[in-house]
Design a protein around this motif. Structure first.
Motif, PDB file in Angstrom:
ATOM      1  N   SER A   1       0.857  -1.188  -0.094  1.00  0.00           N
ATOM      2  CA  SER A   1       0.109  -0.016   0.118  1.00  0.00           C
ATOM      3  C   SER A   1       0.900   1.149  -0.059  1.00  0.00           C
ATOM      4  O   SER A   1       1.154   1.773   1.149  1.00  0.00           O
ATOM      5  CB  SER A   1      -0.892   0.168   1.337  1.00  0.00           C
ATOM      6  N   PRO A   2       1.293   1.693  -1.125  1.00  0.00           N
ATOM      7  CA  PRO A   2       2.014   2.886  -1.301  1.00  0.00           C
ATOM      8  C   PRO A   2       1.402   4.207  -0.929  1.00  0.00           C
ATOM      9  O   PRO A   2       0.072   4.188  -1.065  1.00  0.00           O
ATOM     10  CB  PRO A   2       2.509   3.093  -2.709  1.00  0.00           C
ATOM     11  N   THR A   3       2.016   5.067  -0.463  1.00  0.00           N
ATOM     12  CA  THR A   3       1.509   6.640   0.054  1.00  0.00           C
ATOM     13  C   THR A   3       2.098   7.652  -0.716  1.00  0.00           C
ATOM     14  O   THR A   3       1.279   8.485  -0.636  1.00  0.00           O
ATOM     15  CB  THR A   3       1.346   6.812   1.621  1.00  0.00           C
ATOM     16  N   THR A   4       2.980   7.372  -1.612  1.00  0.00           N
ATOM     17  CA  THR A   4       3.667   8.202  -2.168  1.00  0.00           C
ATOM     18  C   THR A   4       3.889   7.842  -3.612  1.00  0.00           C
ATOM     19  O   THR A   4       4.216   6.556  -3.693  1.00  0.00           O
ATOM     20  CB  THR A   4       4.933   8.953  -1.632  1.00  0.00           C
ATOM     21  N   PRO A   5       4.148   8.627  -4.747  1.00  0.00           N
ATOM     22  CA  PRO A   5       4.586   8.184  -5.974  1.00  0.00           C
ATOM     23  C   PRO A   5       5.993   7.350  -5.947  1.00  0.00           C
ATOM     24  O   PRO A   5       6.190   6.525  -6.548  1.00  0.00           O
ATOM     25  CB  PRO A   5       4.781   9.415  -7.054  1.00  0.00           C
ATOM     26  N   GLU A   6       6.732   7.837  -5.079  1.00  0.00           N
ATOM     27  CA  GLU A   6       8.354   7.255  -4.838  1.00  0.00           C
ATOM     28  C   GLU A   6       7.866   5.831  -4.304  1.00  0.00           C
ATOM     29  O   GLU A   6       8.732   4.965  -4.780  1.00  0.00           O
ATOM     30  CB  GLU A   6       9.262   8.087  -3.923  1.00  0.00           C
ATOM     31  N   GLN A   7       7.105   5.618  -3.404  1.00  0.00           N
ATOM     32  CA  GLN A   7       7.155   4.348  -2.994  1.00  0.00           C
ATOM     33  C   GLN A   7       6.247   3.461  -3.934  1.00  0.00           C
ATOM     34  O   GLN A   7       6.564   2.277  -3.961  1.00  0.00           O
ATOM     35  CB  GLN A   7       5.991   4.391  -1.762  1.00  0.00           C
ATOM     36  N   LEU A   8       5.401   4.007  -4.810  1.00  0.00           N
ATOM     37  CA  LEU A   8       4.699   3.347  -5.888  1.00  0.00           C
ATOM     38  C   LEU A   8       5.835   2.713  -6.833  1.00  0.00           C
ATOM     39  O   LEU A   8       5.840   1.589  -7.193  1.00  0.00           O
ATOM     40  CB  LEU A   8       3.734   3.917  -6.333  1.00  0.00           C
ATOM     41  N   ARG A   9       6.679   3.631  -6.982  1.00  0.00           N
ATOM     42  CA  ARG A   9       7.777   3.215  -7.999  1.00  0.00           C
ATOM     43  C   ARG A   9       8.778   2.212  -7.546  1.00  0.00           C
ATOM     44  O   ARG A   9       9.281   1.147  -8.250  1.00  0.00           O
ATOM     45  CB  ARG A   9       8.695   4.587  -8.284  1.00  0.00           C
ATOM     46  N   ASP A  10       9.154   2.250  -6.190  1.00  0.00           N
ATOM     47  CA  ASP A  10       9.804   1.369  -5.609  1.00  0.00           C
ATOM     48  C   ASP A  10       9.150  -0.335  -5.663  1.00  0.00           C
ATOM     49  O   ASP A  10       9.901  -1.143  -5.777  1.00  0.00           O
ATOM     50  CB  ASP A  10      10.145   1.568  -4.000  1.00  0.00           C
ATOM     51  N   ALA A  11       7.939  -0.182  -5.474  1.00  0.00           N
ATOM     52  CA  ALA A  11       7.170  -1.327  -5.421  1.00  0.00           C
ATOM     53  C   ALA A  11       7.015  -2.048  -6.577  1.00  0.00           C
ATOM     54  O   ALA A  11       7.355  -3.145  -6.758  1.00  0.00           O
ATOM     55  CB  ALA A  11       5.734  -0.929  -4.778  1.00  0.00           C
ATOM     56  N   ILE A  12       6.981  -1.109  -7.650  1.00  0.00           N
ATOM     57  CA  ILE A  12       7.015  -1.852  -9.076  1.00  0.00           C
ATOM     58  C   ILE A  12       8.357  -2.299  -9.400  1.00  0.00           C
ATOM     59  O   ILE A  12       8.623  -3.118  -9.951  1.00  0.00           O
ATOM     60  CB  ILE A  12       6.406  -0.822  -9.945  1.00  0.00           C
ATOM     61  N   GLY A  13       9.439  -1.357  -8.829  1.00  0.00           N
ATOM     62  CA  GLY A  13      10.813  -1.738  -9.089  1.00  0.00           C
ATOM     63  C   GLY A  13      11.026  -3.259  -8.420  1.00  0.00           C
ATOM     64  O   GLY A  13      11.790  -4.260  -9.180  1.00  0.00           O
ATOM     65  N   TRP A  14      10.569  -3.453  -7.215  1.00  0.00           N
ATOM     66  CA  TRP A  14      10.669  -4.822  -6.296  1.00  0.00           C
ATOM     67  C   TRP A  14      10.068  -5.635  -7.235  1.00  0.00           C
ATOM     68  O   TRP A  14      10.902  -6.950  -7.355  1.00  0.00           O
ATOM     69  CB  TRP A  14      10.243  -4.733  -5.244  1.00  0.00           C
ATOM     70  N   ALA A  15       8.930  -5.585  -7.733  1.00  0.00           N
ATOM     71  CA  ALA A  15       8.119  -6.610  -8.509  1.00  0.00           C
ATOM     72  C   ALA A  15       8.841  -6.978  -9.537  1.00  0.00           C
ATOM     73  O   ALA A  15       9.018  -8.196 -10.279  1.00  0.00           O
ATOM     74  CB  ALA A  15       6.755  -6.191  -8.687  1.00  0.00           C
ATOM     75  N   LEU A  16       9.361  -5.913 -10.299  1.00  0.00           N
ATOM     76  CA  LEU A  16      10.055  -6.195 -11.739  1.00  0.00           C
ATOM     77  C   LEU A  16      11.461  -7.017 -11.681  1.00  0.00           C
ATOM     78  O   LEU A  16      11.754  -7.948 -12.131  1.00  0.00           O
ATOM     79  CB  LEU A  16      10.763  -4.974 -12.368  1.00  0.00           C
ATOM     80  N   GLY A  17      12.315  -6.578 -10.405  1.00  0.00           N
ATOM     81  CA  GLY A  17      13.216  -7.313 -10.154  1.00  0.00           C
ATOM     82  C   GLY A  17      13.239  -8.868  -9.711  1.00  0.00           C
ATOM     83  O   GLY A  17      13.906  -9.682 -10.122  1.00  0.00           O
TER      84      GLY A  17
END
Length: 419
Positions: free
Chosen positions: A6-22
């Protein structure tokens, strides 16, 4: 049980998708979950929940513009707009009523609405939800920021990604910021109701009304068995199916156009008028598809050229035995079939009828096993399928964003459609 991010900022959203991609981890993307059952089920043990990515970044009523985070609720946004006597022109329906089961009655986020490109009855006059986006910011399946447009229409230059993202069901990128144009509410709204039990005659009446100079902003037909479910007593008391025609604008103009429509269609049947409060309630129920809300029956949305809507609706009712309702002057037909047991027998028939009219059919409501066995969306031709595959590969090469949402690997027919 699925793990929820549950991201609360665009930065956290990008980090979450980056983790999923990796880690090559697929993500199911939701807001409030009100449209989770629209499309194929996503095979993932990880949910990317945007419901905490909320907030109105700016709202400038004088400039008719609003920018919000994607997880902001429609209820909150509509409340702000009402305070300034403004609205979204494309209207928003209440999909929890159609899909139900554990979702709050008025759930729904602006991101979910744009991702599915849902538009209400006024589409026939002002276009779809995607036509009112000034700009957006998103994270792609590459975990990269991208954006399109800005705060005014002239900023939308080159390839308009807003049109691409709308109706993509979160399969190309995850929007976190959306900027939309808003409009003043009209001074007066009235609706002309014409008694009519024949969908073919209703289709012709709506075509005539749309072809007149009366600037109709809503045109629908509801069968007599379903009129009471709209919750408007004047309509129920007519004791028949009804053609409904909405006109909006300055009070003298609205009164004149209503009278003109009643004269134009006098040979169809007796007529009544709904004034502002009842008219707004009526069209909210049409946008919500209230007659077909609740229950477990299959629900199809069939899109055809408006002039053929009445004939197609009559054919669908006769050949499937289902209940029908028309919106968008006949261009959108809702077909409710009584039970899940007829799904396999009727899917080809429903789509054949739509294709014969140069249209397409989308299965909006069905049990998950049926949605994963047949294609929810109309199949694409080979050339379009290749183009869409290349687009998906560029935005989400690892296929981690809502994989299978628009095209289930289990479906017997492949393909997808932007709503």
């Amino acid at each position: 049980m699925a793990d929820v991010i549950s991201p609360t900022t665009p930065e956290q959203l990008r980090d979450a998708i980056g983790w999923a991609l990796g880690s090559k981890t697929p993500l199911e993307i939701i807001g409030s979950g009100s449209k989770r059952d629209f499309g194929h089920a996503v095979a993932s043990d990880h949910v990317l929940d945007l419901s905490k990515l909320t907030g109105v970044l700016f709202y400038e009523p004088e400039e008719l513009v609003m920018s919000v985070r994607a997880g902001t609720s429609l209820a909150e946004i509509q409340g702000l707009l009402r305070e300034k006597n403004q609205q979204f022109h494309f209207e928003t329906g209440n999909f929890p009523g159609l899909l139900g089961d554990g979702v709050a009655d008025h759930a729904g986020t602006i991101g979910g609405l744009i991702a599915t490109n849902l538009s209400g009855p006024r589409r026939i006059k002002v276009g779809a939800a995607r036509d009112h986006i000034l700009g957006f910011e998103a994270i792609s399946g590459r975990a990269e920021d991208f954006k399109s447009g800005g705060r005014v229409m002239k900023n939308v230059t080159g390839f308009d990604l807003s049109k691409l993202m709308s109706g993509s069901f979160g399969t190309l990128g995850v929007m976190h910021t959306i900027t939309l144009k808003v409009m003043p509410r009209d001074e007066k709204t009235r609706t002309v109701l014409i008694a009519c039990d024949d969908p073919k005659a209703a289709g012709r009446a709506m075509t005539d009304a749309m072809g007149s100079e009366n600037e109709v902003s809503g045109a629908a037909w509801i069968a007599s068995a379903d009129v009471a479910k709209l919750g408007v007593s004047v309509a129920t008391e007519m004791g028949s199916g009804i053609v409904a025609l909405r006109v909006e604008g300055p009070a003298p103009s609205v009164a004149w156009r209503c009278e003109a429509l009643r004269k134009l269609l006098a040979d169809i049947g007796a007529s009544e008028e709904l004034h502002s409060t009842n008219s707004e309630a009526f069209w909210a129920a049409v946008a919500d598809v209230a007659p077909f809300a609740g229950g477990s029956g299959l629900l199809w949305r069939v899109s055809v050229p408006p002039a053929s809507g009445g004939d197609v609706a009559a054919t669908l009712a006769a050949e499937t035995g289902g209940a029908i309702m028309m919106d968008w002057a006949g261009a959108q037909i809702w077909l409710r079939l009584p039970g899940a047991d007829v799904a396999d027998a009727m899917v080809d028939k429903t789509r054949q009828i739509a294709l014969a009219a140069d249209g397409r059919a989308v299965l909006v409501r069905a049990p998950v096993d049926i949605r994963n066995r047949i294609s929810v969306f109309q199949s694409e031709d080979a050339a379009l399928a290749r183009i869409n595959a290349k687009i998906r590969a560029n935005f989400d090469p690892a296929a981690i964003l809502n994989p299978g949402r628009m095209m289930s690997s289990m479906a017997s027919i492949s393909g997808g459609e932007g709503a």
